[in-house]
Design a protein around this motif. Sequence first.
Motif, PDB file in Angstrom:
ATOM      1  N   SER A 684      33.722  37.996  29.296  1.00  0.00           N
ATOM      2  CA  SER A 684      32.961  37.123  30.037  1.00  0.00           C
ATOM      3  C   SER A 684      33.471  37.489  31.473  1.00  0.00           C
ATOM      4  O   SER A 684      32.491  37.646  32.512  1.00  0.00           O
ATOM      5  CB  SER A 684      33.353  35.604  29.908  1.00  0.00           C
ATOM      6  N   SER A 685      34.641  37.816  31.886  1.00  0.00           N
ATOM      7  CA  SER A 685      35.034  38.312  33.289  1.00  0.00           C
ATOM      8  C   SER A 685      34.379  39.553  33.731  1.00  0.00           C
ATOM      9  O   SER A 685      34.062  39.876  34.830  1.00  0.00           O
ATOM     10  CB  SER A 685      36.360  38.247  33.343  1.00  0.00           C
ATOM     11  N   ASP A 686      34.013  40.378  32.583  1.00  0.00           N
ATOM     12  CA  ASP A 686      33.475  41.782  33.037  1.00  0.00           C
ATOM     13  C   ASP A 686      31.834  41.706  32.817  1.00  0.00           C
ATOM     14  O   ASP A 686      31.190  42.308  33.662  1.00  0.00           O
ATOM     15  CB  ASP A 686      33.811  42.827  32.157  1.00  0.00           C
ATOM     16  N   ILE A 687      31.335  40.666  32.046  1.00  0.00           N
ATOM     17  CA  ILE A 687      29.777  40.638  31.883  1.00  0.00           C
ATOM     18  C   ILE A 687      29.223  39.605  32.802  1.00  0.00           C
ATOM     19  O   ILE A 687      28.632  39.854  33.601  1.00  0.00           O
ATOM     20  CB  ILE A 687      29.468  40.418  30.508  1.00  0.00           C
ATOM     21  N   LEU A 688      29.436  38.145  32.623  1.00  0.00           N
ATOM     22  CA  LEU A 688      29.051  37.187  33.246  1.00  0.00           C
ATOM     23  C   LEU A 688      30.136  36.262  33.410  1.00  0.00           C
ATOM     24  O   LEU A 688      30.379  35.159  32.579  1.00  0.00           O
ATOM     25  CB  LEU A 688      27.595  36.605  32.945  1.00  0.00           C
ATOM     26  N   GLU A 689      30.817  35.892  34.705  1.00  0.00           N
ATOM     27  CA  GLU A 689      31.913  34.992  34.528  1.00  0.00           C
ATOM     28  C   GLU A 689      31.335  33.537  35.270  1.00  0.00           C
ATOM     29  O   GLU A 689      30.469  33.632  36.238  1.00  0.00           O
ATOM     30  CB  GLU A 689      32.834  35.635  35.462  1.00  0.00           C
ATOM     31  N   LEU A 723      28.909  52.031  34.417  1.00  0.00           N
ATOM     32  CA  LEU A 723      29.086  51.597  33.043  1.00  0.00           C
ATOM     33  C   LEU A 723      29.124  52.663  31.908  1.00  0.00           C
ATOM     34  O   LEU A 723      30.015  52.644  31.255  1.00  0.00           O
ATOM     35  CB  LEU A 723      27.838  50.672  32.373  1.00  0.00           C
ATOM     36  N   THR A 724      28.605  53.758  32.252  1.00  0.00           N
ATOM     37  CA  THR A 724      28.865  54.947  31.408  1.00  0.00           C
ATOM     38  C   THR A 724      29.667  56.103  31.651  1.00  0.00           C
ATOM     39  O   THR A 724      29.844  56.872  31.311  1.00  0.00           O
ATOM     40  CB  THR A 724      27.402  55.608  31.366  1.00  0.00           C
ATOM     41  N   ASN A 725      30.321  55.559  32.947  1.00  0.00           N
ATOM     42  CA  ASN A 725      31.555  56.784  33.188  1.00  0.00           C
ATOM     43  C   ASN A 725      32.789  56.254  32.636  1.00  0.00           C
ATOM     44  O   ASN A 725      33.383  55.153  32.691  1.00  0.00           O
ATOM     45  CB  ASN A 725      31.967  56.310  34.733  1.00  0.00           C
ATOM     46  N   ARG A 726      33.031  56.963  31.528  1.00  0.00           N
ATOM     47  CA  ARG A 726      34.334  56.769  30.553  1.00  0.00           C
ATOM     48  C   ARG A 726      35.521  56.841  31.403  1.00  0.00           C
ATOM     49  O   ARG A 726      36.432  56.278  30.770  1.00  0.00           O
ATOM     50  CB  ARG A 726      34.154  57.956  29.815  1.00  0.00           C
ATOM     51  N   SER A 729      37.808  52.865  36.282  1.00  0.00           N
ATOM     52  CA  SER A 729      38.639  51.673  36.305  1.00  0.00           C
ATOM     53  C   SER A 729      38.182  50.210  36.857  1.00  0.00           C
ATOM     54  O   SER A 729      38.858  49.379  37.145  1.00  0.00           O
ATOM     55  CB  SER A 729      39.960  52.191  37.045  1.00  0.00           C
ATOM     56  N   THR A 730      36.629  50.243  36.947  1.00  0.00           N
ATOM     57  CA  THR A 730      36.298  49.137  37.682  1.00  0.00           C
ATOM     58  C   THR A 730      36.521  47.768  36.716  1.00  0.00           C
ATOM     59  O   THR A 730      36.536  46.696  37.068  1.00  0.00           O
ATOM     60  CB  THR A 730      34.611  49.206  37.822  1.00  0.00           C
ATOM     61  N   TYR A 731      36.377  48.129  35.419  1.00  0.00           N
ATOM     62  CA  TYR A 731      36.320  46.994  34.369  1.00  0.00           C
ATOM     63  C   TYR A 731      37.700  46.855  33.698  1.00  0.00           C
ATOM     64  O   TYR A 731      38.404  47.776  33.748  1.00  0.00           O
ATOM     65  CB  TYR A 731      35.244  47.057  33.392  1.00  0.00           C
ATOM     66  N   GLY A 732      37.766  45.792  32.829  1.00  0.00           N
ATOM     67  CA  GLY A 732      39.011  45.567  32.071  1.00  0.00           C
ATOM     68  C   GLY A 732      39.247  46.764  31.096  1.00  0.00           C
ATOM     69  O   GLY A 732      38.339  47.256  30.624  1.00  0.00           O
TER      70      GLY A 732
END
Length: 899
Positions: A684-689, A723-726, A729-732
């Motif tokens: 949720s914290s990454d998608i819609l918090e 999102l597609t950058n493997r 480090s933006t997300y969890g």
Amino acid sequence: MNSTVKEIAGGKWWKVDFHVHTPASMDYGKESREPEKEKQVTPKEFLLKAIEKNIDCLVISDHNSFEWIDKLREAMNELIQDNSNIAPVIIFPAVEINVMGNIHLLAIFNIDVEVRNLERIFGQIGFDEKVLSTTKSMPEVMEIVIKNKGIAIPAHVDCPSGLFETNSASEIKGVLNVDELLAFEVIGSEINNQIYKDSKRKISYVAGSDSHCIDAIGSRYTWVKMGKPSIEAMRLALFDNIDGVLRSDFYEGNPNDLKNRMFLKYIEIKQAKYAGRRAPLHIDFSPWMTSIIGGRGTGKSSIIQFVRLILDKKEELPKALQKEFDDFVNISKNRTELGMLTDSTEIRACIVKDGLEYNFIWKNNELYEMIGGELEKATGLSERFPIRIFNQKQLFEMTKDAQLLLQYIDSQWDSIGWRKSLDSTKNKYVDCMIRINNNNIKVNEKKRKEIALREIENKIKVFETEATKKVLDSQKEILIAEQQAKSVYRKYEDVIDKSIQLYKSVLELSENSLNIDKLDKESKKEIDQWESEINTFILNYKDAYEKNQVSFCQLDVWFSKLKVFKNKEENQIEMNNIINELKEQGVDDIDIYPVLLKQKDDLLKELEEYIRVEQIDEELKQERMTILEEYYTLIQQRYENRERTVSSWNEAGNLRITLLPMGNMEKNEEVFRNIINKQGTTFSSDILERNKEEEYSGGIVFRLANPENGNYLENYKAMCEELTNRNSSTYGKKFRAHLNNLFENDYSVENEIYMWLPEDLVRLELKTGRNKYISIDAGSAGQRTSAILTLLLQMSKEPIIIDQPEDDLDTKNITDFIVKGINEKKQSQQIIVVTHNPNIVVNTNSEQVIHMEFAGGEINASHSGALQDFEIRDAICDVMEGGREALESRYYRITKALE
């Protein structure tokens, strides 16, 4: 009737020449070069000229005479008898009266009034034959005409002998004070009389030819809206002004020409549970405005549900209302079971579009279209015939879920073409990514082959050092020399073997003596001589053989001492040293060199096929970027078209719409979670918090709806890249790992992210004052419904069907919003309304009114027609609360005509 559409239900436009003279007028023929010949025209010739001019109605208004009325009636009957296909010309008996003061007045009466009654009425006006004028004033004469159920129209008011050409202000005021004054015959474009302007009377302007010769018939005329021609219908049309009359001077073409209008022409129901059992229930709709009226439980709304069924409009209903529709279309097995259909139910409908009729049949739960006399399964009705259907509950649901408006916003621009372009672009992108993936496989294969080639070349290089090359070259030469030496050895070995065999054979033969005692002396002498020579040869051969026998025995010794074998031994020592060195390089077999050379050649040939893979890779990457730019352009186009539509709607009405691009967070979260296969609340914290107050506060979906830089499209592009950058480090870490795992196992997931088009959000606000708005949720049910209905009426020129829009609305809302909206829009689109409110029917001047009744266990359409029909007016008064008041309020100046 003259019309490009043969049958139009209810009110329609009739071509009326309001001022026509016949030879009964003393000045007839004055416009002709041969007046006397003109006066010889027969009634049939007169009527045929009107038919030639496509005139529907003639107002025969001779000067102070009704002489030709019956003649024309009889002639018309004879023409119909001679040709049943001829379109009859309706004769309105009238008279042009020269009123005191030399002002002309048209007195028009009903089509079936007998001439003797007309003459009786004419006798009441006080006409003086000596001065050829009435002894009564214009207002007095008008009142007499009106009292006798006629229509009084001052003739050519802006020309000589016209009302406004008189110098009598009192006369003008007197005429304007006549309550049932409905129309003026006007020659020019406008009336500039100040007394008239100050009166602010709403008077219709009509045009007539004032023809005094046959060729002038229909040179000027007026379109009059009537169900069937009658004095009552004409009276109502004149009262309705521009909704009832159109002068030829200011209207080109035929208002009945509906080739550019789409409309539902009729629906017919057979063998339904409560409809069409004894006879088909047939409902004809007007291409303009149709009102369906009736008491509670008479099946008014059922008609709309049948229309919804055959037009396949269930999906347009909010989910909350689909169950109700499903119950309606259920096949009922008994009286207590829900459902209006039976196994035998058949529904027919006709839709007119671009001047063509399209006929549909629903039966056995399938929809068919009649094409060339054959039934074929119908498809794509929603796209081909975007007829809109609403009921009051649906309207209210739309105020609760503004997203339902998006489909109507998108109906205002070419969203279907846009969707096809979008799907095409998505397909191109997927195809491009498949080719990129396949080419990546080749790129990887090329890299593997290049690595293999480098390894082989490294091994070959070990064989091709200066020292190694010298030893290998020597080995080649020694091998060749050894082969040559062995060839010599084998040759002489063979010679020695054959020499030994020959020696043994010679000895054996020489030792054998032959008996020749019987030969003669001379022969014996010759043989002895020959044998002596042979024996000498044998002795010489034996001597030579025995002398060289030692050499023969030493051939192997001699051969083994050749230098070539010594060279071979020395070379082998050197080769052993090289082999040890190669083993240190990982080469176990000295004989692999030619194999390596072949492998190298094979790899080089294979790599030739991969020469363009890097170039193709670059080309495909460029193609991918081009397709993405096309996709982004389409996203922008959607927003611009929606925003343009919303802006145009916001310019009118009391509803303000705000469009938030990619702002529908609930829907966008659902779709994104489906893409990444993670439902629920994971990540949720990454998608819609959501924060403690349960407000949206962060995550991918939130940032899409609330771009920091204000540019939603650039924000969207960056989000897809991120999102597609493997390595992002933006997300969890767990979310990143989940995405990378998806990409690793199914590259199509990455495609779905790039082709994910987040939905926009629609926000509605009600106008409460000048520049004051509140959220639609804060408005009353009436405010909300009237606002959304006003909006829907603005939306397009496609037909709209509304079931009981007046629920929750007060009289002011009905008048201010519904009636006003319908009157503005019915000129350009078909409107069908089911209603209990008489003001909607009466004040929109509904062209077709259908009175529904429930009798004998069935829904029936007891009467249908225009407001002029007495049965329709009676139904309005009887079944609609306040119906009589509504009629009298609208037509207060002609109340007597409604009795």
